[in-house]
Design an enzyme around this catalytic site. Structure first.
Site, mmCIF file in Angstrom:
data_model
loop_
_atom_site.group_PDB
_atom_site.id
_atom_site.type_symbol
_atom_site.label_atom_id
_atom_site.label_comp_id
_atom_site.label_asym_id
_atom_site.label_seq_id
_atom_site.Cartn_x
_atom_site.Cartn_y
_atom_site.Cartn_z
ATOM 1 N N LEU A 13 0.846 -1.203 0.000
ATOM 2 C CA LEU A 13 0.000 0.000 0.000
ATOM 3 C C LEU A 13 0.878 1.248 0.000
ATOM 4 O O LEU A 13 0.526 2.265 -0.604
ATOM 5 C CB LEU A 13 -0.935 0.006 1.213
ATOM 6 C CG LEU A 13 -1.910 1.185 1.212
ATOM 7 C CD1 LEU A 13 -2.948 1.052 0.108
ATOM 8 C CD2 LEU A 13 -2.586 1.346 2.555
ATOM 9 N N TYR A 14 2.028 1.166 0.673
ATOM 10 C CA TYR A 14 2.964 2.294 0.648
ATOM 11 C C TYR A 14 3.302 2.651 -0.802
ATOM 12 O O TYR A 14 3.192 3.806 -1.216
ATOM 13 C CB TYR A 14 4.250 1.923 1.416
ATOM 14 C CG TYR A 14 5.368 2.919 1.210
ATOM 15 C CD1 TYR A 14 5.301 4.188 1.769
ATOM 16 C CD2 TYR A 14 6.483 2.586 0.439
ATOM 17 C CE1 TYR A 14 6.323 5.109 1.562
ATOM 18 C CE2 TYR A 14 7.507 3.500 0.240
ATOM 19 C CZ TYR A 14 7.424 4.761 0.804
ATOM 20 O OH TYR A 14 8.427 5.669 0.598
ATOM 21 N N ALA A 15 3.698 1.616 -1.567
ATOM 22 C CA ALA A 15 4.054 1.832 -2.971
ATOM 23 C C ALA A 15 2.861 2.392 -3.746
ATOM 24 O O ALA A 15 3.011 3.303 -4.569
ATOM 25 C CB ALA A 15 4.517 0.519 -3.586
ATOM 26 N N THR A 45 0.428 4.214 -2.645
ATOM 27 C CA THR A 45 0.161 5.635 -2.347
ATOM 28 C C THR A 45 1.220 6.536 -2.988
ATOM 29 O O THR A 45 0.922 7.663 -3.373
ATOM 30 C CB THR A 45 0.094 5.914 -0.824
ATOM 31 O OG1 THR A 45 1.332 5.551 -0.209
ATOM 32 C CG2 THR A 45 -1.054 5.176 -0.174
ATOM 33 N N LYS A 46 2.448 6.031 -3.110
ATOM 34 C CA LYS A 46 3.482 6.843 -3.770
ATOM 35 C C LYS A 46 3.206 6.930 -5.271
ATOM 36 O O LYS A 46 3.383 7.974 -5.903
ATOM 37 C CB LYS A 46 4.874 6.257 -3.490
ATOM 38 C CG LYS A 46 5.366 6.541 -2.089
ATOM 39 C CD LYS A 46 5.590 8.042 -1.879
ATOM 40 C CE LYS A 46 6.081 8.399 -0.504
ATOM 41 N NZ LYS A 46 6.284 9.840 -0.307
#
Ligand code: UGB
Length: 444
Positions: A242-244, A246-247
């Protein structure tokens, strides 16, 4: 009874009231009027009392909000103006979000040292030890950089900041970082990396003049990409965390603001940045802590017993890439929310170009710390990690003059030196850092 009184006071046929009865009625009317007016006065008095109580309460509320607020006031504005003051010809005034973060602190210092005006913004959240963020803030303050305590998702605060200072540039580094933490706290990624980003861009597009924006994307956007090294034109539509995601969304969102409002945008895909004043949640940092405390470390391994590898990039190289991005950023074309023409939109990899496996990273730390690590090697859990990263930096080299110069061996040596000094280790000559560990060591 009521009807009787009504009939007496307000006869249906005016002028037909007898004189003597009229006197009685008159007396009753006066008595009644006197008591009504007393009641009226009492009511007025009560209303006035309530109103003054309420306004006093609201005064107390407002003032306590004002006095408790971490921003606002004349003194606050003065500090911001002083911090934003440019001290070199042609210098810029930069709002650095995430200024008390790892990369934010280093970039702020670099800008300030060469004479640019810098105002920091940070919410000092507790994703990792806030005392480390406070220590970075103290370092910044000692160099004349003021850090505003606030959230990028606070539109009022951002509007106020742009009102006080006509920032020429925004270096946007505030974010919810960490690949694996997204499993535990997905909302935090949406708050900072999506909602916060949009709020910041809204403030930038409305500002007059509009600043040029340089911001931190991530190598993680390459996700399941297998083509190595990773180039900016490669696929980024298969995020593994999810981090990726959002980026990656941030790259699309910034493109929209560039397209609609003429904001000048530069996105930087950082590759696993490490170094002094780093993030305690990252592997090199937590490994160092555990090794020194004699605790085991968990080393993830990929499928078929393949070691994981990262293109670890030293902080000083990343700072040079950030500063070069600011220096080469063209002006935004819009003003007051209206586009003036096409604006610059760029994306660059900022990596080191030489991936190192995680066991090799551990080996370097063992050498620098002079302590053997207790390793638990386990298969990489499916929680967002990718097997390897490897940056192609040709574009950044050609357009930014970006040229990383620190390898992992040298960079980790600098990190270990900082770590031992910051956490109060004082190695005796010839002894290992762990042997020299004293009770004075701060715990994370
Ligand atoms: O380039 C990025 O865009 C990202 O870089 C960083 O992510 P990563 O590359 O995942 O760094 P990091 O956590 O140090 O793990 C390094 C390696 O150690 C392995 N790892 C990790 C922890 C552990 O306990 N064991 C382990 O083997 C792990 O499997 C991995 O192979 C930033 O944190 C992130 O915010 C983002 O900026």
């Amino acid at each position: 009874m009521m009807r009787l009184m009504e009939a007496e006071l307000f006869p249906s046929t005016p002028g037909k009231v007898k004189i003597e009865r009229a006197h009685t009625i008159n007396r009753q009317f006066h008595r009644c009027f006197a008591s009504t007016s007393t009641m009226f006065l009492w009511a007025l008095f009560l209303i006035a009392l309530t109103a003054s109580y309420l306004s006093f309460q609201s005064f107390v509320d407002t003032s306590s909000r004002y006095f408790n607020a971490s921003w606002g006031g004349m003194h606050w504005e003065k500090q911001i103006r002083a911090s934003a003051t440019v001290r070199r010809p042609g210098g810029m005034s930069v709002l650095v979000t995430g200024a008390a973060g790892f990369v934010g602190t280093h970039v702020s210092l670099a800008l300030r040292k060469r004479g640019d005006g810098v105002v920091g913004l940070d919410n000092f959240n507790s994703y990792y030890d806030p005392s480390l963020k406070k220590a970075r803030e103290a370092l910044l303050e000692s160099h004349g950089v003021f850090v505003v305590e606030g959230d990028i998702d606070d539109a009022r605060l951002l509007a106020k900041l742009f009102d006080v200072v006509p920032f020429t540039h925004v270096m946007h580094l505030a974010a919810q970082a960490g690949v694996r933490y997204a499993i535990e706290n997905p909302a935090s990624y949406v708050h900072s990396n999506i909602a916060g980003l949009v709020t910041l861009l809204e403030a930038c597009k409305s500002a007059d003049p509009q600043p040029a924006v340089v911001w931190a994307s991530s190598s993680s956007v390459y996700g399941l990409n297998e083509k190595a090294p990773f180039s900016e034109a490669d696929r980024t539509d298969r995020p593994a965390s999810l981090y990726a995601a959002t980026k990656k969304a941030g790259e699309e969102i910034t493109h929209t603001y560039n397209h609609i409002y003429g904001l000048s945008i530069t996105g930087l895909r950082f590759f696993t940045v490490y170094g002094p004043w780093g993030r305690p949640d990252m592997a090199y940092f937590s490994f160092t802590r555990n090794i020194l405390q004699g605790k085991p470390i968990t080393v993830y391994r990929g499928k078929n017993r393949v070691d994981l590898a990262r293109d670890f990039t030293f902080i000083d190289d990343i700072v040079k890439g950030c500063v070069a991005s600011l220096d080469t950023a063209e002006k935004s074309t819009g003003s007051g929310g209206r586009k003036g023409g096409p604006a610059q939109y760029r994306i660059y990899n900022l990596g080191n170009t030489s991936p190192v496996t995680v066991p090799a990273l551990v080996g370097i730390l063992e050498r620098h710390l002079k302590v053997k690590a207790k390793k638990n090697v386990v298969e990489m859990p499916g929680n967002g990690d990718v097997p390897f990263t490897h940056a192609n930096i040709s574009l950044a080299r050609a357009e930014l003059g970006y040229k990383p110069t620190t390898n992992l061996e040298t960079g980790l040596k600098k990190f270990v030196r900082w770590y031992l000094s910051y956490y109060g280790y004082s190695p005796r000559s010839g002894g290992s850092a762990a042997e020299a560990t004293t009770g004075s060591a701060k715990s994370l």
